[in-house]
Scaffold this motif. Structure first.
Motif, PDB file in Angstrom:
ATOM      1  N   ASN A 162       0.830  -1.202   0.000  1.00  0.00           N
ATOM      2  CA  ASN A 162       0.000   0.000   0.000  1.00  0.00           C
ATOM      3  C   ASN A 162       0.866   1.254   0.000  1.00  0.00           C
ATOM      4  O   ASN A 162       2.090   1.186   0.118  1.00  0.00           O
ATOM      5  N   LYS A 181      -0.315   4.418  -9.179  1.00  0.00           N
ATOM      6  CA  LYS A 181      -1.002   4.200  -7.907  1.00  0.00           C
ATOM      7  C   LYS A 181      -1.475   2.756  -7.764  1.00  0.00           C
ATOM      8  O   LYS A 181      -1.811   2.325  -6.659  1.00  0.00           O
ATOM      9  N   ARG A 182      -1.489   2.035  -8.880  1.00  0.00           N
ATOM     10  CA  ARG A 182      -2.005   0.670  -8.801  1.00  0.00           C
ATOM     11  C   ARG A 182      -1.394  -0.215  -9.878  1.00  0.00           C
ATOM     12  O   ARG A 182      -1.454   0.093 -11.072  1.00  0.00           O
ATOM     13  N   GLY A 185      -5.187  -4.857  -7.999  1.00  0.00           N
ATOM     14  CA  GLY A 185      -6.086  -4.481  -6.914  1.00  0.00           C
ATOM     15  C   GLY A 185      -6.132  -5.478  -5.763  1.00  0.00           C
ATOM     16  O   GLY A 185      -6.129  -6.692  -5.963  1.00  0.00           O
ATOM     17  N   ARG A 313      -6.762   0.991   0.565  1.00  0.00           N
ATOM     18  CA  ARG A 313      -6.649  -0.140  -0.347  1.00  0.00           C
ATOM     19  C   ARG A 313      -5.192  -0.593  -0.454  1.00  0.00           C
ATOM     20  O   ARG A 313      -4.262   0.189  -0.267  1.00  0.00           O
ATOM     21  N   ASP A 315      -3.340  -1.650  -3.229  1.00  0.00           N
ATOM     22  CA  ASP A 315      -3.328  -1.749  -4.691  1.00  0.00           C
ATOM     23  C   ASP A 315      -1.921  -1.786  -5.289  1.00  0.00           C
ATOM     24  O   ASP A 315      -1.755  -1.559  -6.490  1.00  0.00           O
ATOM     25  N   PRO A 317       1.087   0.116  -5.269  1.00  0.00           N
ATOM     26  CA  PRO A 317       1.622   1.242  -6.045  1.00  0.00           C
ATOM     27  C   PRO A 317       3.058   0.945  -6.473  1.00  0.00           C
ATOM     28  O   PRO A 317       3.719   0.070  -5.914  1.00  0.00           O
TER      29      PRO A 317
END
Length: 562
Positions: A162, A181-182, A185, A313, A315, A317
């Motif tokens: 995260n 950022k991701r 997921g 979240r 995700d 990064p």
């Protein structure tokens, strides 16, 4: 809840047992080597006294040692980076190295990024006229952050679970460039036993972290979580819990008071997710924290538990780090684009990622300085209501002579820097006989000096009566808790695991089960299986100290447990 026999009987007065549900929240039967007949605490007291009477015990004259007041040198405690495996090797000389969190940088269902990176290296991708490739190093987000923040080793790129870790890296002064950022997921959540979940729903109408923390504070819900210094999920949960107490100031007095009340009823903080899962199998935990990708891939949890997401979240990064060249940054950007292709996102879903897509992060963006302060708060406040009383049991038999004993001493001398002043500490050593090198006392400056002196004076020789040492430690704990019952007892055994004298594990196993004291073992040139058989009784952890990261490992262990 404690079972009906979970009371000490001392001088005819029934004292509330502080050994039961004080720390690891496990029941009176271990799922490893379970005894057919349980030992009542009354019987355990009698057996303990009898075993103790057969042991030759001496009390050493305390000698003060020189205290090292310097803070822990994080960089020095970290091992060489080669300790952590390369799961994908670069295929060209034009490459970047990426630190990846284990849930995606490992193998099998945890090997999504490993698989995609291998495909990237086969794709003959040209950047600036040269074929590019990547190298993936599998390393936990908290540990990776320690390497980067300390300057011990800074890779070209970093993909933690995260963004919280990225903010902490940024706070350290390392240039941190968020490229994506991701990558894939994921969310984290509290896994709750279905019966308890239904009970909470009937009480609160819905389930969220606020309701759960309230239930824990009221001693209506038994939950475990992971060390927020090492675990992404643990850090996320700490931040979320503080936010529920006061979202306007997560470090303010209201939040701190709420955390202290909540933490007083948390029976279990795990050093690792694996340790937490093992404790959960005992049936004493109503819930524990876990990432959804792991939850989906755990067959034993399906149907029996309900997943409730919380916090930010996870995700994954992707950051470029440090003064990375433009050419290397271009590879990071191209890799982020590559993994975002539909076929790779679909393969992520096949491995448990890219689910619960409607869930949005509950927390506002948090800067790294605030996160570091939250970790510090956790360390200072987690044991305020029930401080720790710990006995260190050191093997000084002949087989420990030389390097094993030197490493044992180093472990204790460096590890003591992680022990808070509010804890009470004692030290026992054993060979053929048992010595009480330092009685139990508050770990203030004076006692810390006595501890250093006692450790420095340890010398090897004689046979190995490991279980005699444990019996003496249990006796010391029992006597200390009779006077100061509001403490959490722990034993740390530092040994090579070989026992050739004195009592046997079979003779004292019932005592350990009855008193429910977690016994953490640290092995030096050790029979690790023998030590694990001790730790597994009450589902504590066992550490192999025959590596250059022993100080770092012990630091993490003491951070979580002390």
């Amino acid at each position: 809840m404690a079972k009906k026999n979970n009371f000490f009987i001392i001088s005819g007065i029934i004292l509330v047992v502080v050994f039961v549900l004080v720390y690891l929240g496990v029941n009176m039967t271990s799922n490893v080597g379970k005894s057919k007949a349980q030992v009542t605490l009354d019987d355990a007291d009698k057996r303990l006294n009898k075993l103790y009477s057969n042991i030759s015990v001496t009390t050493e004259q305390p000698i003060k040692g020189q205290i090292d007041l310097n803070p822990v040198d994080l960089a020095a405690s970290l091992p060489d980076i080669s300790k952590f495996p390369i799961t994908v090797k670069n295929s060209t000389d034009y490459f970047i190295e990426i630190f990846s969190s284990p849930e995606k940088g490992g193998t099998g269902v945890d090997g999504w990024l490993t698989d995609v990176a291998a495909e990237f290296n086969k794709a003959n991708i040209m950047i600036n006229g040269k074929q590019a490739s990547v190298k993936i190093r599998n390393i936990a987000s908290g540990t990776a952050t320690d390497y980067i923040r300390s300057g011990k080793y800074v890779p070209d790129a970093f993909t933690p679970s995260n963004e919280l870790w990225g903010e902490m890296v940024k706070d350290s002064g390392v240039k941190t460039d968020l490229i994506s950022k991701r990558l894939v997921g994921n969310v984290t959540g509290i896994v709750i036993a279905r019966a308890k979940y239904d009970e909470l729903v009937s009480t609160f109408g819905s389930i969220n972290v606020k309701n759960i923390t309230e239930a824990i504070a009221n001693n209506e819900f038994s939950m475990g979580y992971t060390d927020p210094f090492a675990s992404s999920t643990g850090l996320n949960f700490l931040l979320t819990a503080l936010n529920t107490f006061d979202s306007s100031n997560i470090l303010g007095e209201k939040a701190v008071q709420g955390f202290e009340k909540f933490q007083a009823n948390v029976p279990f903080i795990a050093s690792t997710t694996i340790q937490m899962r093992d404790a959960a199998k005992s049936g004493m935990l109503d819930g524990f924290v876990l990432e959804y990708q792991t939850f989906l891939n755990a067959a034993d949890l399906k149907g029996a538990y309900v997943f409730t997401p919380f916090g930010v979240r996870h995700d994954s990064p992707l950051y470029a780090l440090g003064n990375i060249s433009k050419e290397k940054r271009d590879i990071v950007v191209k890799f982020a684009e590559f993994v975002n292709q539909d076929k790779y996102q679909k393969s992520g879903k096949d491995k448990g990622f890219n689910n619960l897509e409607d869930y949005k992060s509950e927390l506002a963006d948090t800067d790294g300085g605030l996160l570091l302060a939250a970790q510090k708060l956790w360390k200072e406040k987690k044991n305020v209501s029930k401080p720790i009383v710990a006995i260190f049991v050191a093997d000084v038999s002949g087989s420990m002579a030389g390097e094993p004993l030197n490493r044992l001493k180093e472990s204790l001398l460096q590890g003591q820097k992680y022990l808070g002043n509010d804890n009470s500490i004692g030290l026992v050593s054993y060979s053929s006989k048992v010595s009480i090198n330092m009685p139990v006392g508050k770990f203030d400056t004076n006692h810390r000096s006595l501890f250093v002196g006692a450790v420095n004076s340890l010398q090897a020789g004689g046979g190995t009566a490991t279980f005699d040492g444990i019996v003496v430690a249990l006796k010391m704990l029992k006597e200390e808790l009779a006077v100061n019952p509001n403490q959490k007892p722990i034993i740390f055994v530092l040994s090579d695991g070989e026992t050739n004298e004195g009592h046997s594990l079979k003779e004292i196993k019932g005592l350990i089960e009855a008193y429910q004291v977690p016994i953490y073992t640290i092995g030096y040139n050790a029979n690790i299986k023998a030590l694990q058989s001790i730790s597994s009784i009450n589902e504590a952890a066992s550490i192999n100290a025959d590596t250059d990261d022993v100080v770092y490992k012990i630091g993490n262990l003491f951070n979580a447990q002390m």
